[in-house]
Enzyme design. Structure first.
Site, short mmCIF file in Angstrom:
data_model
loop_
_atom_site.label_atom_id
_atom_site.label_comp_id
_atom_site.label_asym_id
_atom_site.label_seq_id
_atom_site.Cartn_x
_atom_site.Cartn_y
_atom_site.Cartn_z
CB CYS A 190 2.09 7.53 -23.62
SG CYS A 190 3.04 7.75 -25.14
CG HIS A 250 -1.31 10.29 -23.55
ND1 HIS A 250 -0.21 11.11 -23.56
CD2 HIS A 250 -1.12 9.39 -24.55
CE1 HIS A 250 0.63 10.71 -24.51
NE2 HIS A 250 0.09 9.67 -25.13
CG ASN A 281 2.12 11.16 -27.89
OD1 ASN A 281 2.49 11.35 -26.72
ND2 ASN A 281 1.72 9.99 -28.33
O1 UT7 Z 1 0.85 7.72 -27.13
C1 UT7 Z 1 0.79 6.35 -27.22
C2 UT7 Z 1 -0.42 5.93 -27.86
N1 UT7 Z 1 -0.37 6.28 -29.26
C3 UT7 Z 1 -1.47 6.46 -29.92
O2 UT7 Z 1 -2.51 6.43 -29.31
C4 UT7 Z 1 -1.42 6.65 -31.40
C5 UT7 Z 1 -2.59 5.94 -32.01
N2 UT7 Z 1 -2.68 5.99 -33.44
C6 UT7 Z 1 -2.94 7.11 -34.15
O3 UT7 Z 1 -2.97 8.18 -33.59
C7 UT7 Z 1 -3.26 6.98 -35.62
O4 UT7 Z 1 -3.38 5.62 -35.95
C8 UT7 Z 1 -2.19 7.62 -36.55
C9 UT7 Z 1 -2.31 9.14 -36.45
C10 UT7 Z 1 -0.83 7.16 -36.14
C11 UT7 Z 1 -2.46 7.23 -38.00
O5 UT7 Z 1 -3.78 7.52 -38.40
P1 UT7 Z 1 -4.65 6.42 -39.20
O6 UT7 Z 1 -5.91 7.04 -39.57
O7 UT7 Z 1 -4.70 5.19 -38.33
O8 UT7 Z 1 -3.77 6.20 -40.51
P2 UT7 Z 1 -3.06 4.88 -41.05
O9 UT7 Z 1 -1.91 4.52 -40.20
O10 UT7 Z 1 -4.08 3.83 -41.31
O11 UT7 Z 1 -2.53 5.41 -42.44
C12 UT7 Z 1 -3.42 5.79 -43.50
C13 UT7 Z 1 -2.60 6.12 -44.71
C14 UT7 Z 1 -1.59 5.05 -45.09
O12 UT7 Z 1 -1.54 4.97 -46.50
P3 UT7 Z 1 -2.30 3.81 -47.30
O13 UT7 Z 1 -1.72 2.53 -46.77
O14 UT7 Z 1 -3.75 3.98 -46.93
O15 UT7 Z 1 -1.98 4.11 -48.70
C15 UT7 Z 1 -0.28 5.58 -44.57
O16 UT7 Z 1 0.83 5.10 -45.28
O17 UT7 Z 1 -1.83 7.31 -44.46
C16 UT7 Z 1 -0.44 7.07 -44.78
N3 UT7 Z 1 0.37 7.84 -43.87
C17 UT7 Z 1 0.70 9.13 -44.08
N4 UT7 Z 1 0.43 9.96 -45.10
C18 UT7 Z 1 0.89 11.22 -45.02
C19 UT7 Z 1 0.91 7.46 -42.69
N5 UT7 Z 1 1.58 8.48 -42.13
C20 UT7 Z 1 1.48 9.53 -42.99
C21 UT7 Z 1 1.94 10.84 -42.96
N6 UT7 Z 1 1.62 11.66 -43.99
N7 UT7 Z 1 2.67 11.33 -41.94
#
Ligand code: UT7
Length: 322
Positions: free
Chosen positions: A112, A249, A279
């Protein structure tokens, strides 16, 4: 010498996939994706449409906007993590398609952050006189390396390409001189396992899929971007108030909000495309830059900060007087 951005161009595949479309494929919802990432839709390459196709379209658009022929270019640097083939470099395919027969063309891999790394490489070639006219491209078909059953990653990425044309000009020493003021690159390989592809020619012999520990990457992204933005401003004796635009980005709307807050800048100084492009990895910065130049937001003479963070980890920033 200094490198002037004399043209910008981009290309997005025609097919748009919405969050509602994805909710029919994996256990997710428009509400979750918008709330956690700000993404509403993404463009996905057609069958048979490759990174070289996207990159060539963006490069040609940038050359057209610069009024420069491909035959005048003596350097192509293409940032991609999704090359057409393991070798040769996808840049060489673009080189032949834009009608450039001399000079050098090669790929740069920093996921990225790739466009910032490629811009820095090209800028250094131009500063030292090793090239005069460069096309710098970020192009990706991440849809090909997504696990479409993994809701934690497949909803976050899209395909696209963006490019700039750089021209070497002598420094005049005038205040507010146009050109790339500086670029700042960092890598830290100790975080490999937080964001990687679980395949490759030398490890598994397969292409593999994106694997990401989103929460941890998010935390590092916010900290690393704040560090490198501070570094870029400090190196030029500038403060956030001097910036006309930030072209970040586009990984997550919440990361953009955090960057704006840390810089003390209103969100309307940030160019945001994550809602429509998702992204696009190395393509996101030149896609956003081209959009803001084309619609007249970014004007000649504006001070623009570019920044990105990605797998590796890699992160970087560049300051440009447009
Ligand atoms: O480009 C390179 C750099 N990349 C980035 O900068 C990405 C950085 N990270 C992010 O953008 C965020 O961490 C995400 C968008 C990937 C995720 O957001 P988050 O607020 O950190 O969510 P999380 O991973 O902690 O997930 C929260 C909950 C989980 O469920 P439990 O464990 O709380 O029950 C996940 O299983 O959301 C669940 N979850 C989803 N639910 C519905 C994860 N993906 C999904 C989904 N739809 N697509």
């Amino acid at each position: 010498m200094r490198s002037l951005i004399v043209g910008c161009g981009s290309y997005l595949p025609a097919r748009i996939v919405t969050n509602h479309d994805l909710a029919k494929m994996v256990d997710t919802s428009d509400e979750w994706i918008v709330e956690r990432s700000g993404i509403r839709q993404r463009h996905i390459a057609a069958e048979g449409e490759t990174t070289a196709d996207l990159a060539t379209a963006a490069a040609q658009a940038a050359l057209n906007s610069a009024g420069i022929k491909g035959s005048e270019v003596d350097l192509v640097v293409l940032a991609t993590a999704t090359p057409d083939n393991t070798f040769p470099a996808t840049a060489t395919r673009v080189q032949s398609r834009i009608g450039m027969t001399g000079g050098a063309a090669f790929d740069v891999q920093a996921v990225c952050s790739g466009f910032i790394f490629a811009l820095s490489v090209a800028d250094n070639f131009l500063r030292t006189g090793q090239a005069r006219t460069a096309v710098v491209i970020g192009a990706e078909t991440f849809s090909r390396i997504l696990d479409w059953n993994d809701r934690t990653t497949c909803v976050l990425f899209g395909d696209g390409a963006g490019a700039v044309v750089l021209r070497a000009e002598p420094r005049t020493g005038a205040p507010d001189e146009r050109g790339i003021l500086s670029t700042h690159l960092h890598s830290d390989g100790s975080h490999h396992d937080l964001l990687y592809v679980d395949g490759g020619p030398s490890s598994t012999g397969t292409v593999g899929h994106v694997r990401m520990s989103g929460k941890e990457v998010f935390r590092h992204a916010v900290a690393n971007l704040a560090q490198v933005v501070g570094e870029a401003l400090g190196a030029n004796g500038l403060t956030p108030a001097d910036l006309d635009w930030v072209v970040p980005h586009q990984a997550n709307r919440r990361i953009l909000d955090s960057t704006a807050r840390k810089l003390g800048l209103p969100m309307d100084r940030m160019v945001v495309t994550v809602d429509r492009h998702a992204n696009t990895s190395a393509a996101s910065v030149p896609l956003a830059l081209t959009e803001a130049v084309s619609d007249g937001r970014i004007k000649c003479g504006d001070l623009v900060l570019l920044e990105a963070m990605g797998g590796g980890f890699t992160w970087g920033a560049g300051l440009v007087r447009m």
